[in-house]
Write a protein that holds these residues in place. Structure first.
Motif, PDB file in Angstrom:
ATOM      1  N   LYS A 121      -1.999  20.183   7.589  1.00  0.00           N
ATOM      2  CA  LYS A 121      -0.676  18.930   7.214  1.00  0.00           C
ATOM      3  C   LYS A 121      -1.014  18.941   5.763  1.00  0.00           C
ATOM      4  O   LYS A 121      -2.570  17.991   6.233  1.00  0.00           O
ATOM      5  CB  LYS A 121      -0.984  17.630   7.822  1.00  0.00           C
ATOM      6  CG  LYS A 121       0.640  16.542   8.627  1.00  0.00           C
ATOM      7  CD  LYS A 121      -0.003  16.003   9.544  1.00  0.00           C
ATOM      8  CE  LYS A 121       1.244  15.126  10.339  1.00  0.00           C
ATOM      9  NZ  LYS A 121       0.745  14.740  11.548  1.00  0.00           N
ATOM     10  N   PHE A 122      -0.213  18.714   5.197  1.00  0.00           N
ATOM     11  CA  PHE A 122      -0.624  18.351   3.102  1.00  0.00           C
ATOM     12  C   PHE A 122       0.194  17.049   2.884  1.00  0.00           C
ATOM     13  O   PHE A 122       1.169  17.222   3.243  1.00  0.00           O
ATOM     14  CB  PHE A 122       0.111  19.207   2.483  1.00  0.00           C
ATOM     15  CG  PHE A 122      -0.759  20.557   2.963  1.00  0.00           C
ATOM     16  CD1 PHE A 122      -1.857  21.703   1.914  1.00  0.00           C
ATOM     17  CD2 PHE A 122      -0.209  21.598   4.321  1.00  0.00           C
ATOM     18  CE1 PHE A 122      -2.636  22.454   2.540  1.00  0.00           C
ATOM     19  CE2 PHE A 122      -0.466  22.838   3.966  1.00  0.00           C
ATOM     20  CZ  PHE A 122      -1.956  23.401   3.585  1.00  0.00           C
ATOM     21  N   LEU A 123      -0.677  15.849   3.321  1.00  0.00           N
ATOM     22  CA  LEU A 123      -0.276  15.079   2.545  1.00  0.00           C
ATOM     23  C   LEU A 123      -0.711  14.314   0.945  1.00  0.00           C
ATOM     24  O   LEU A 123      -2.564  14.714   0.750  1.00  0.00           O
ATOM     25  CB  LEU A 123      -0.662  13.938   3.473  1.00  0.00           C
ATOM     26  CG  LEU A 123      -0.158  14.151   4.885  1.00  0.00           C
ATOM     27  CD1 LEU A 123      -0.556  13.073   5.813  1.00  0.00           C
ATOM     28  CD2 LEU A 123       1.173  13.816   4.955  1.00  0.00           C
ATOM     29  N   TYR A 124       0.075  14.048   0.503  1.00  0.00           N
ATOM     30  CA  TYR A 124      -0.401  13.158  -1.457  1.00  0.00           C
ATOM     31  C   TYR A 124      -0.082  12.317  -1.486  1.00  0.00           C
ATOM     32  O   TYR A 124       1.228  11.337  -0.534  1.00  0.00           O
ATOM     33  CB  TYR A 124      -0.169  14.495  -2.050  1.00  0.00           C
ATOM     34  CG  TYR A 124      -0.451  15.615  -1.780  1.00  0.00           C
ATOM     35  CD1 TYR A 124      -1.452  15.738  -2.144  1.00  0.00           C
ATOM     36  CD2 TYR A 124       0.697  16.853  -1.483  1.00  0.00           C
ATOM     37  CE1 TYR A 124      -2.020  18.349  -1.934  1.00  0.00           C
ATOM     38  CE2 TYR A 124       0.948  18.200  -0.810  1.00  0.00           C
ATOM     39  CZ  TYR A 124      -0.727  17.984  -1.667  1.00  0.00           C
ATOM     40  OH  TYR A 124      -1.005  19.821  -0.566  1.00  0.00           O
ATOM     41  N   LYS A 159       0.808  -1.151   0.346  1.00  0.00           N
ATOM     42  CA  LYS A 159      -0.055  -0.009   0.476  1.00  0.00           C
ATOM     43  C   LYS A 159       0.841   1.018  -0.158  1.00  0.00           C
ATOM     44  O   LYS A 159       2.092   1.603   0.873  1.00  0.00           O
ATOM     45  CB  LYS A 159      -0.599   0.546   1.131  1.00  0.00           C
ATOM     46  CG  LYS A 159      -1.751   1.003   1.415  1.00  0.00           C
ATOM     47  CD  LYS A 159      -2.882   1.135   2.434  1.00  0.00           C
ATOM     48  CE  LYS A 159      -3.922   2.533   2.380  1.00  0.00           C
ATOM     49  NZ  LYS A 159      -4.686   2.387   3.208  1.00  0.00           N
ATOM     50  N   VAL A 160       0.503   2.652  -0.839  1.00  0.00           N
ATOM     51  CA  VAL A 160       1.742   3.733  -1.251  1.00  0.00           C
ATOM     52  C   VAL A 160       1.229   4.291  -0.441  1.00  0.00           C
ATOM     53  O   VAL A 160      -0.048   4.599   0.505  1.00  0.00           O
ATOM     54  CB  VAL A 160       1.004   4.067  -2.467  1.00  0.00           C
ATOM     55  CG1 VAL A 160       1.312   5.304  -2.414  1.00  0.00           C
ATOM     56  CG2 VAL A 160       1.232   3.292  -3.448  1.00  0.00           C
ATOM     57  N   GLU A 161       1.790   5.026   1.208  1.00  0.00           N
ATOM     58  CA  GLU A 161       2.472   5.394   2.072  1.00  0.00           C
ATOM     59  C   GLU A 161       2.014   6.989   1.370  1.00  0.00           C
ATOM     60  O   GLU A 161       2.733   7.179   0.358  1.00  0.00           O
ATOM     61  CB  GLU A 161       2.732   5.890   2.946  1.00  0.00           C
ATOM     62  CG  GLU A 161       3.219   4.296   3.326  1.00  0.00           C
ATOM     63  CD  GLU A 161       4.255   3.785   4.921  1.00  0.00           C
ATOM     64  OE1 GLU A 161       5.042   4.776   5.089  1.00  0.00           O
ATOM     65  OE2 GLU A 161       4.666   3.006   5.085  1.00  0.00           O
ATOM     66  N   LEU A 162       0.932   7.702   2.043  1.00  0.00           N
ATOM     67  CA  LEU A 162       1.002   9.448   1.717  1.00  0.00           C
ATOM     68  C   LEU A 162       2.439   9.911   1.994  1.00  0.00           C
ATOM     69  O   LEU A 162       3.190   9.663   3.071  1.00  0.00           O
ATOM     70  CB  LEU A 162      -0.216   9.828   2.239  1.00  0.00           C
ATOM     71  CG  LEU A 162      -1.652   9.311   2.546  1.00  0.00           C
ATOM     72  CD1 LEU A 162      -2.448   9.947   3.616  1.00  0.00           C
ATOM     73  CD2 LEU A 162      -1.932   9.415   0.799  1.00  0.00           C
ATOM     74  N   VAL A 163       3.299  11.022   1.387  1.00  0.00           N
ATOM     75  CA  VAL A 163       4.152  11.491   1.455  1.00  0.00           C
ATOM     76  C   VAL A 163       3.653  13.291   1.841  1.00  0.00           C
ATOM     77  O   VAL A 163       2.775  13.653   1.291  1.00  0.00           O
ATOM     78  CB  VAL A 163       5.177  11.534   0.382  1.00  0.00           C
ATOM     79  CG1 VAL A 163       5.458  10.075   0.383  1.00  0.00           C
ATOM     80  CG2 VAL A 163       4.188  11.883  -1.119  1.00  0.00           C
ATOM     81  N   SER A 164       4.424  14.146   2.226  1.00  0.00           N
ATOM     82  CA  SER A 164       4.309  15.423   1.867  1.00  0.00           C
ATOM     83  C   SER A 164       3.823  16.103   1.243  1.00  0.00           C
ATOM     84  O   SER A 164       5.132  16.084   0.156  1.00  0.00           O
ATOM     85  CB  SER A 164       5.003  15.986   3.715  1.00  0.00           C
ATOM     86  OG  SER A 164       6.676  15.884   3.474  1.00  0.00           O
ATOM     87  N   ALA A 165       3.723  17.421   1.242  1.00  0.00           N
ATOM     88  CA  ALA A 165       4.351  18.659   0.216  1.00  0.00           C
ATOM     89  C   ALA A 165       5.708  18.892  -0.059  1.00  0.00           C
ATOM     90  O   ALA A 165       6.434  19.058  -0.710  1.00  0.00           O
ATOM     91  CB  ALA A 165       3.547  19.787   0.521  1.00  0.00           C
ATOM     92  N   ALA A 166       6.935  18.551   1.214  1.00  0.00           N
ATOM     93  CA  ALA A 166       8.115  19.084   0.806  1.00  0.00           C
ATOM     94  C   ALA A 166       8.883  17.682   0.294  1.00  0.00           C
ATOM     95  O   ALA A 166       9.256  18.169  -0.256  1.00  0.00           O
ATOM     96  CB  ALA A 166       8.439  19.275   1.920  1.00  0.00           C
ATOM     97  N   ASP A 167       7.994  16.482   0.673  1.00  0.00           N
ATOM     98  CA  ASP A 167       9.343  15.515  -0.330  1.00  0.00           C
ATOM     99  C   ASP A 167       8.661  15.294  -2.026  1.00  0.00           C
ATOM    100  O   ASP A 167       9.876  14.872  -2.721  1.00  0.00           O
ATOM    101  CB  ASP A 167       8.489  14.128   0.621  1.00  0.00           C
ATOM    102  CG  ASP A 167       8.807  13.861   1.592  1.00  0.00           C
ATOM    103  OD1 ASP A 167       9.845  14.254   1.839  1.00  0.00           O
ATOM    104  OD2 ASP A 167       8.024  13.272   2.716  1.00  0.00           O
ATOM    105  N   VAL A 211       7.559  24.667  -2.661  1.00  0.00           N
ATOM    106  CA  VAL A 211       6.238  24.129  -1.782  1.00  0.00           C
ATOM    107  C   VAL A 211       5.226  24.025  -1.958  1.00  0.00           C
ATOM    108  O   VAL A 211       4.177  23.934  -1.979  1.00  0.00           O
ATOM    109  CB  VAL A 211       6.356  23.896   0.292  1.00  0.00           C
ATOM    110  CG1 VAL A 211       5.368  23.263   0.437  1.00  0.00           C
ATOM    111  CG2 VAL A 211       8.000  22.791   0.389  1.00  0.00           C
ATOM    112  N   ALA A 212       5.418  25.710  -2.049  1.00  0.00           N
ATOM    113  CA  ALA A 212       3.677  26.439  -2.382  1.00  0.00           C
ATOM    114  C   ALA A 212       3.438  25.782  -3.668  1.00  0.00           C
ATOM    115  O   ALA A 212       2.111  25.594  -3.866  1.00  0.00           O
ATOM    116  CB  ALA A 212       4.166  27.677  -2.076  1.00  0.00           C
ATOM    117  N   THR A 213       3.999  26.472  -4.471  1.00  0.00           N
ATOM    118  CA  THR A 213       3.560  25.173  -5.904  1.00  0.00           C
ATOM    119  C   THR A 213       2.773  24.348  -5.750  1.00  0.00           C
ATOM    120  O   THR A 213       1.536  23.780  -6.488  1.00  0.00           O
ATOM    121  CB  THR A 213       4.545  25.404  -6.840  1.00  0.00           C
ATOM    122  OG1 THR A 213       5.165  26.932  -6.889  1.00  0.00           O
ATOM    123  CG2 THR A 213       4.431  24.720  -8.226  1.00  0.00           C
ATOM    124  N   VAL A 214       3.661  23.109  -5.687  1.00  0.00           N
ATOM    125  CA  VAL A 214       3.006  22.027  -4.700  1.00  0.00           C
ATOM    126  C   VAL A 214       1.356  21.948  -4.016  1.00  0.00           C
ATOM    127  O   VAL A 214       0.117  20.927  -4.516  1.00  0.00           O
ATOM    128  CB  VAL A 214       4.019  20.980  -3.928  1.00  0.00           C
ATOM    129  CG1 VAL A 214       3.153  19.277  -3.680  1.00  0.00           C
ATOM    130  CG2 VAL A 214       5.524  20.673  -4.701  1.00  0.00           C
TER     131      VAL A 214
END
Length: 95
Positions: A70-73, A36-44, A53-56
């Motif tokens: 907390k921005f997770l994708y 299962k794919v884990e969520l990653v942060s905007a910084a990663d 990071v703002a663009t992401v």
């Protein structure tokens, strides 16, 4: 002595073309599973794609699965959206 078990981890946007029973480097493939794919942060994501990071956060606001602080994708969906949304900057070339 029985057969030894080795684990190989592969990360890719598409599944690898390996089939059960194939031989790779003298070993036979006996099992595969997708984690299962884990969520990653905007910084990663920003570091991986070379953008801010703002663009992401702006481009991926539709798939944000974290809270407002907390921005997770999902990394697979994020990379697809960022590849599709490349925009040209500047003036068009004169012909």
């Amino acid at each position: 002595m029985g057969a030894l078990k080795y684990t190989i981890t592969v990360e890719s946007d598409v599944p690898p073309k390996i089939f059960l029973g194939s031989e790779i480097g003298g070993a036979t493939v006996v099992g595969m599973q997708q984690e299962k794919v884990e969520l990653v942060s905007a910084a990663d994501i920003a570091q991986r794609h070379g953008i801010s990071v703002a663009t992401v956060r702006r481009r991926l606001s539709v798939i944000n699965q974290g809270t407002e602080g907390k921005f997770l994708y999902d990394p697979v969906k994020a990379s697809q959206l960022l590849k599709d949304s490349t925009s040209k900057r500047g003036r068009k070339r004169a012909c």
